[in-house]
Each structure stands twice: as C-alpha cells, then as structure tokens.
Design a protein around this motif. Structure first.
Motif, PDB file in Angstrom:
ATOM      1  N   TYR A   1       7.795 -14.725  23.501  1.00  0.00           N
ATOM      2  CA  TYR A   1       6.875 -15.583  24.238  1.00  0.00           C
ATOM      3  C   TYR A   1       7.568 -15.975  25.538  1.00  0.00           C
ATOM      4  CZ  TYR A   1       9.567 -19.469  22.139  1.00  0.00           C
ATOM      5  OH  TYR A   1      10.562 -20.327  21.734  1.00  0.00           O
ATOM      6  N   PRO A   2       6.840 -16.497  26.519  1.00  0.00           N
ATOM      7  CA  PRO A   2       7.463 -16.812  27.812  1.00  0.00           C
ATOM      8  C   PRO A   2       8.657 -17.767  27.649  1.00  0.00           C
ATOM      9  CG  PRO A   2       5.083 -16.915  28.001  1.00  0.00           C
ATOM     10  CD  PRO A   2       5.393 -16.749  26.534  1.00  0.00           C
ATOM     11  N   ASP A   3       9.758 -17.411  28.277  1.00  0.00           N
ATOM     12  CA  ASP A   3      10.967 -18.224  28.222  1.00  0.00           C
ATOM     13  C   ASP A   3      10.755 -19.487  29.060  1.00  0.00           C
ATOM     14  OD1 ASP A   3      13.499 -19.380  28.610  1.00  0.00           O
ATOM     15  OD2 ASP A   3      14.514 -17.448  28.638  1.00  0.00           O
ATOM     16  N   PRO A   4      10.772 -20.658  28.426  1.00  0.00           N
ATOM     17  CA  PRO A   4      10.520 -21.888  29.178  1.00  0.00           C
ATOM     18  C   PRO A   4      11.615 -22.229  30.194  1.00  0.00           C
ATOM     19  CG  PRO A   4      11.155 -22.403  26.926  1.00  0.00           C
ATOM     20  CD  PRO A   4      10.991 -20.913  27.006  1.00  0.00           C
ATOM     21  N   THR A   5      12.758 -21.546  30.117  1.00  0.00           N
ATOM     22  CA  THR A   5      13.833 -21.802  31.087  1.00  0.00           C
ATOM     23  C   THR A   5      13.757 -20.868  32.291  1.00  0.00           C
ATOM     24  OG1 THR A   5      15.457 -20.287  30.084  1.00  0.00           O
ATOM     25  CG2 THR A   5      15.345 -22.537  29.188  1.00  0.00           C
ATOM     26  N   ASP A   6      12.743 -20.006  32.322  1.00  0.00           N
ATOM     27  CA  ASP A   6      12.609 -19.024  33.401  1.00  0.00           C
ATOM     28  C   ASP A   6      11.529 -19.458  34.391  1.00  0.00           C
ATOM     29  OD1 ASP A   6      12.564 -16.718  34.995  1.00  0.00           O
ATOM     30  OD2 ASP A   6      11.212 -15.685  33.599  1.00  0.00           O
ATOM     31  N   ASP A   7      11.954 -19.944  35.539  1.00  0.00           N
ATOM     32  CA  ASP A   7      11.001 -20.386  36.561  1.00  0.00           C
ATOM     33  C   ASP A   7      10.193 -19.242  37.167  1.00  0.00           C
ATOM     34  OD1 ASP A   7      11.792 -23.016  36.193  1.00  0.00           O
ATOM     35  OD2 ASP A   7      13.293 -22.932  37.793  1.00  0.00           O
ATOM     36  N   SER A   8      10.699 -18.011  37.051  1.00  0.00           N
ATOM     37  CA  SER A   8       9.981 -16.863  37.610  1.00  0.00           C
ATOM     38  C   SER A   8       8.854 -16.385  36.698  1.00  0.00           C
ATOM     39  CB  SER A   8      10.948 -15.700  37.858  1.00  0.00           C
ATOM     40  OG  SER A   8      11.319 -15.087  36.627  1.00  0.00           O
ATOM     41  N   HIS A   9       8.858 -16.809  35.440  1.00  0.00           N
ATOM     42  CA  HIS A   9       7.843 -16.417  34.453  1.00  0.00           C
ATOM     43  C   HIS A   9       7.834 -14.916  34.185  1.00  0.00           C
ATOM     44  CE1 HIS A   9       6.482 -20.519  34.830  1.00  0.00           C
ATOM     45  NE2 HIS A   9       6.354 -20.351  36.132  1.00  0.00           N
ATOM     46  N   ARG A  10       8.990 -14.274  34.332  1.00  0.00           N
ATOM     47  CA  ARG A  10       9.090 -12.838  34.082  1.00  0.00           C
ATOM     48  C   ARG A  10       9.773 -12.509  32.760  1.00  0.00           C
ATOM     49  NH1 ARG A  10      12.147 -10.459  38.973  1.00  0.00           N
ATOM     50  NH2 ARG A  10      13.172 -12.456  38.805  1.00  0.00           N
ATOM     51  N   PHE A  11      10.495 -13.464  32.189  1.00  0.00           N
ATOM     52  CA  PHE A  11      11.299 -13.166  31.007  1.00  0.00           C
ATOM     53  C   PHE A  11      10.785 -13.893  29.778  1.00  0.00           C
ATOM     54  CE2 PHE A  11      14.006 -12.144  34.587  1.00  0.00           C
ATOM     55  CZ  PHE A  11      14.470 -10.887  34.218  1.00  0.00           C
ATOM     56  N   VAL A  12      11.180 -13.384  28.623  1.00  0.00           N
ATOM     57  CA  VAL A  12      10.726 -13.910  27.341  1.00  0.00           C
ATOM     58  C   VAL A  12      11.913 -14.422  26.528  1.00  0.00           C
ATOM     59  CG1 VAL A  12       8.718 -12.377  27.256  1.00  0.00           C
ATOM     60  CG2 VAL A  12      10.877 -11.663  26.197  1.00  0.00           C
ATOM     61  N   CYS A  13      11.570 -15.119  25.464  1.00  0.00           N
ATOM     62  CA  CYS A  13      12.564 -15.503  24.473  1.00  0.00           C
ATOM     63  C   CYS A  13      11.951 -15.269  23.099  1.00  0.00           C
ATOM     64  CB  CYS A  13      12.987 -16.960  24.647  1.00  0.00           C
ATOM     65  SG  CYS A  13      11.699 -18.170  24.345  1.00  0.00           S
ATOM     66  N   VAL A  14      12.775 -15.299  22.078  1.00  0.00           N
ATOM     67  CA  VAL A  14      12.335 -15.262  20.682  1.00  0.00           C
ATOM     68  C   VAL A  14      12.993 -16.441  19.984  1.00  0.00           C
ATOM     69  CG1 VAL A  14      11.987 -12.749  20.616  1.00  0.00           C
ATOM     70  CG2 VAL A  14      14.197 -13.709  19.929  1.00  0.00           C
ATOM     71  N   ASP A  15      12.409 -16.882  18.893  1.00  0.00           N
ATOM     72  CA  ASP A  15      13.059 -17.890  18.069  1.00  0.00           C
ATOM     73  C   ASP A  15      13.849 -17.173  16.991  1.00  0.00           C
ATOM     74  OD1 ASP A  15      11.730 -19.744  19.594  1.00  0.00           O
ATOM     75  OD2 ASP A  15      10.474 -20.509  17.964  1.00  0.00           O
ATOM     76  N   VAL A  16      15.098 -17.595  16.807  1.00  0.00           N
ATOM     77  CA  VAL A  16      15.937 -17.006  15.770  1.00  0.00           C
ATOM     78  C   VAL A  16      16.346 -18.077  14.773  1.00  0.00           C
ATOM     79  CG1 VAL A  16      16.752 -15.088  17.192  1.00  0.00           C
ATOM     80  CG2 VAL A  16      18.055 -17.221  17.141  1.00  0.00           C
ATOM     81  N   LYS A  17      16.428 -17.678  13.526  1.00  0.00           N
ATOM     82  CA  LYS A  17      16.756 -18.577  12.422  1.00  0.00           C
ATOM     83  C   LYS A  17      18.053 -18.110  11.769  1.00  0.00           C
ATOM     84  CE  LYS A  17      15.081 -19.871   7.871  1.00  0.00           C
ATOM     85  NZ  LYS A  17      14.062 -19.595   6.859  1.00  0.00           N
ATOM     86  N   ALA A  18      18.980 -19.046  11.551  1.00  0.00           N
ATOM     87  CA  ALA A  18      20.240 -18.722  10.888  1.00  0.00           C
ATOM     88  C   ALA A  18      19.968 -18.228   9.466  1.00  0.00           C
ATOM     89  CB  ALA A  18      21.151 -19.932  10.862  1.00  0.00           C
ATOM     90  N   VAL A  19      20.608 -17.117   9.105  1.00  0.00           N
ATOM     91  CA  VAL A  19      20.491 -16.569   7.754  1.00  0.00           C
ATOM     92  C   VAL A  19      21.795 -16.793   6.993  1.00  0.00           C
ATOM     93  CG1 VAL A  19      20.190 -14.462   6.376  1.00  0.00           C
ATOM     94  CG2 VAL A  19      18.777 -14.852   8.405  1.00  0.00           C
ATOM     95  N   SER A  20      22.890 -16.267   7.517  1.00  0.00           N
ATOM     96  CA  SER A  20      24.168 -16.384   6.833  1.00  0.00           C
ATOM     97  C   SER A  20      25.307 -15.979   7.750  1.00  0.00           C
ATOM     98  CB  SER A  20      24.196 -15.484   5.594  1.00  0.00           C
ATOM     99  OG  SER A  20      25.445 -15.572   4.940  1.00  0.00           O
ATOM    100  N   ALA A  21      26.449 -16.600   7.532  1.00  0.00           N
ATOM    101  CA  ALA A  21      27.685 -16.104   8.148  1.00  0.00           C
ATOM    102  C   ALA A  21      28.054 -14.802   7.453  1.00  0.00           C
ATOM    103  CB  ALA A  21      28.804 -17.126   7.976  1.00  0.00           C
ATOM    104  N   VAL A  22      28.894 -14.018   8.078  1.00  0.00           N
ATOM    105  CA  VAL A  22      29.467 -12.855   7.390  1.00  0.00           C
ATOM    106  C   VAL A  22      30.721 -13.332   6.669  1.00  0.00           C
ATOM    107  CG1 VAL A  22      28.479 -11.121   8.936  1.00  0.00           C
ATOM    108  CG2 VAL A  22      30.705 -12.116   9.487  1.00  0.00           C
ATOM    109  N   GLN A  23      31.080 -12.622   5.606  1.00  0.00           N
ATOM    110  CA  GLN A  23      32.271 -12.995   4.834  1.00  0.00           C
ATOM    111  C   GLN A  23      33.521 -12.984   5.705  1.00  0.00           C
ATOM    112  OE1 GLN A  23      32.870 -13.966   1.705  1.00  0.00           O
ATOM    113  NE2 GLN A  23      31.178 -13.264   0.448  1.00  0.00           N
ATOM    114  N   GLN A  24      33.606 -11.949   6.535  1.00  0.00           N
ATOM    115  CA  GLN A  24      34.767 -11.795   7.420  1.00  0.00           C
ATOM    116  C   GLN A  24      34.257 -11.349   8.782  1.00  0.00           C
ATOM    117  OE1 GLN A  24      38.086  -9.451   5.863  1.00  0.00           O
ATOM    118  NE2 GLN A  24      38.160  -8.364   7.802  1.00  0.00           N
ATOM    119  N   PRO A  25      34.574 -12.062   9.859  1.00  0.00           N
ATOM    120  CA  PRO A  25      34.127 -11.616  11.184  1.00  0.00           C
ATOM    121  C   PRO A  25      34.576 -10.180  11.464  1.00  0.00           C
ATOM    122  CG  PRO A  25      34.992 -13.830  11.315  1.00  0.00           C
ATOM    123  CD  PRO A  25      35.329 -13.319   9.935  1.00  0.00           C
TER     124      PRO A  25
END
Length: 146
Positions: free
Chosen positions: A69-93
């Motif tokens: 959806y339109p990125d609310p931080t983009d004054d040019s109205h050309r870029f998008v963002c998505v919402d991401v939800k935390a699932v899990s850390a990895v056991q070892q980076p």
C-alpha cells in the motif's frame, strides 16, 4: 508462498524492535527494484530479517501481514510499504560470510545485488539458510517470538 529477505540497520530498526511491536509497516524503501518486490509480496509470505552494517546476519523471520500500500513516509507517492509481523528468531544467526561461503547460496540476490534492501529468496535458499540457522527458535509461553 514466496520467500524474501529484508535488510535493516539494527541501530535504526532491530529484530528486538520488531519483536517488541509485533506487526509494523516496512517503510522507507526508495529503490524501484525493491519496491517491485514489495508489490509482489502476498499475505503469509515469509521473509528473512537481516541485520545490515555491523552484524551482517540473518537473525529472524517475519511474514507479510498486509500487502503493498502507499508508503506514508513517501512524499512523492511513488513507493509502497508492506506490514510485516514477527514470527520467530532463528536458533543461530547466519552471517553474510557463512552465506558467501556456501556454494548452494552463490546466486542469491543478497550477494549479487548487495545494496538492495528487499530481495527474493528461492525455496531452496530458504531451506538451506534455515538449516544453517539450526531452524527457528522456540516460541515463548505467550506465543510471542523468542
């Protein structure tokens, strides 16, 4: 389901920040190729959360909670963002150097287009990185990512 990788500088937005808030808009992407990838994301797609700059490692997994959806931080109205939800850390980076040294991962966009902040990951690459990470960390008793 598709797989992706997103990068964040931990001093700006870290894995701990993501876990603390749970779901957050992924804003501020100003690269057209990265925006194209974000437009291709669908709800439930899984994404590696990569700490850039000092740590240079995959530290967790998020999923797409809301499509582009339109990125609310983009004054040019050309870029998008998505919402991401935390699932899990990895056991070892999984460090960038470990990824670079694994021949099964030599074609990853992370290595070929290193400045790109959002990039696709194949299912084979996803599985290999999860193997290198020894899987996902267990969830806490509250069901929140560890």
């Amino acid at each position: 389901m598709a797989y992706w990788l997103i990068k964040s500088e931990p001093n700006s937005w870290s894995w701990d920040d993501q876990v603390r808030v749970g779901t957050e808009p992924w804003t501020g992407v100003r690269n057209h190729q990265a925006a194209k990838y974000m437009n291709a994301m669908t709800r439930g797609d899984r994404i590696f959360f990569y700490h850039s700059v000092q740590q240079k490692s995959i530290v967790g997994v998020v999923e797409v909670a809301r499509t582009a959806y339109p990125d609310p931080t983009d004054d040019s109205h050309r870029f998008v963002c998505v919402d991401v939800k935390a699932v899990s850390a990895v056991q070892q980076p999984v460090s960038l150097s470990a990824i670079k040294s694994n021949p099964k991962l030599e074609h990853m966009p992370l290595l070929r287009q290193s400045r790109l902040s959002v990039c696709p990951v194949t299912e084979e690459e996803w599985d290999e990185i999860l193997h290198m990470a020894h899987g996902l960390a267990p969830q806490t008793s509250s069901g929140r990512p560890a």
